[in-house]
Design an enzyme around this catalytic site. Structure first.
Site, PDB file in Angstrom:
ATOM      1  N   TYR A  66       0.834  -1.208   0.000  1.00  0.00           N
ATOM      2  CA  TYR A  66       0.000   0.000   0.000  1.00  0.00           C
ATOM      3  C   TYR A  66       0.869   1.258   0.000  1.00  0.00           C
ATOM      4  CZ  TYR A  66      -3.351   3.527   1.599  1.00  0.00           C
ATOM      5  OH  TYR A  66      -4.128   4.661   1.719  1.00  0.00           O
ATOM      6  N   THR A 120     -13.422   6.380   6.861  1.00  0.00           N
ATOM      7  CA  THR A 120     -14.068   5.950   5.622  1.00  0.00           C
ATOM      8  C   THR A 120     -14.203   4.431   5.646  1.00  0.00           C
ATOM      9  OG1 THR A 120     -12.034   5.607   4.347  1.00  0.00           O
ATOM     10  CG2 THR A 120     -12.904   7.859   4.441  1.00  0.00           C
TER      11      THR A 120
END
Length: 347
Positions: free
Chosen positions: A218, A255
């Site tokens: 990531y 989120t």
């Protein structure tokens, strides 16, 4: 949470032409020359109330069905822009559009299907937009996945995070450069992360085939975005494209990224859940992106984000640029490799 490793020189870059005699409070990365009259740092308490009218502007947001992408689309529609949400799931797209129209009855918003982990899908979207639109004023490269526990591969055989977060956006942007060049104020805003500060470009195992570490993959994808955003600004200047390429990060925002990535039951997810009240809402996390996309004084080649609490939250400002993101040789190598992997060469 991620701690940011930064260079001692600070953020952004190259305002040589416009920064003479100005004190911007940061050391700059590169040689940016844009047509912004004001190169000062953003007003710390900048909010959507400060956004100029976007009436007549055409803006594409990837991953705009939830989280910060949705908040981008909502705020831009409220400001009068024609907004195109591009994402994978048409049902979620319809739901997002319904919510926006409920909040903004006269919103001009539509959905387009795209799978950023499938280059054929990316090409189909770009072809459709190039045929239909007179121009594109802003492209917000927002969509992302984070740290799935198992290594996945895209339709084209790439590691899934690199494919979705970076390569798909690299290809889409390159294919939309002709539309962007038709705008009088074209901007490409690409979303990185404070995770980029712990990233490294592992060119010997870029696809994590030898060893897959979810968070390292990531971080690499988000570092790749920074390299590309800065390199795109340099190319825009050199070729006279008139496109401002700007990077942004949200800090840590609440989120669906964790739930869809490592999972809320993972060790990372549990730590995040314990601390989530300390972090930004999705709407707050969207502010650096919205500033980059709309503020007249936003700087091409800059990197915006929150500047408090290790950049996890806080007022808006110039984000710290990781030392790794200043290595132009890596950026050039990545660009060449990205063109080969995607089959997309910029004009």
């Amino acid at each position: 949470m991620w701690n940011t490793t930064t260079s001692a020189t600070g953020p952004v870059g190259r305002l040589v032409k416009l920064a003479r005699g100005l004190t911007v409070g940061v050391t700059l990365l590169g040689a940016v020359s844009i047509e912004a009259a004001d190169t000062a740092a953003p007003k710390p308490q900048w909010s959507t109330r400060d956004m100029p009218s976007q009436d007549g502007r055409i803006i594409l947001v990837t991953g705009g069905t939830s989280g910060m992408g949705y908040e981008d689309a909502l705020a831009l529609a409220r400001a009068g822009a024609e907004v195109i949400i591009a994402a994978r799931n048409p049902e979620r797209g319809a739901e997002a559009i319904a919510r926006i129209r409920q909040a903004v009855p006269d919103a001009r918003v539509q959905f387009e299907s795209v799978d950023l982990a499938n280059l054929s899908s990316v090409r189909e979207l770009a072809q459709k937009l190039n045929q239909r639109l007179p121009r594109l004023d802003v492209l917000i490269n927002n969509a992302a996945i984070m740290a799935p526990p198992e290594r996945g591969t895209s339709a084209d055989g790439f590691e899934m995070q690199l494919a979705t977060n970076y390569l798909g956006h690299f290809a889409l942007t390159g294919l939309l450069v002709p539309l962007l060049r038709q705008s009088q104020d074209a901007r490409v805003v690409s979303l990185s992360s404070i995770a980029a500060g712990r990233g490294a470009m592992n060119f010997d195992d870029l696809q994590s085939e030898q060893a897959y570490q979810p968070y390292a993959a990531y971080a690499q994808s988000k570092l790749a975005i920074l390299h590309w955003a800065f390199a795109l600004q340099r190319r825009s200047e050199a070729e006279g494209w008139g496109i401002r390429s700007i990077a942004a990060h949200p800090g840590v925002a609440v989120t669906e990224l964790i739930a869809r990535g490592p999972g809320l039951n993972s060790e990372f997810g549990q730590r995040w859940a314990e601390d989530r009240d300390k972090y930004h809402s999705a709407a707050q996390g969207a502010l650096p992106t919205l500033y980059a996309a709309t503020a007249r004084e936003a700087v091409g080649g800059a990197y915006y984000g929150p500047v408090g609490d290790e950049e996890k939250r806080g007022p808006l400002g110039f984000a710290k640029v990781p030392a790794a993101a200043t290595r132009t040789a890596d950026a050039d190598r990545l660009w060449t490799l990205s063109e080969r992997l995607t089959g997309v060469s910029y004009p």
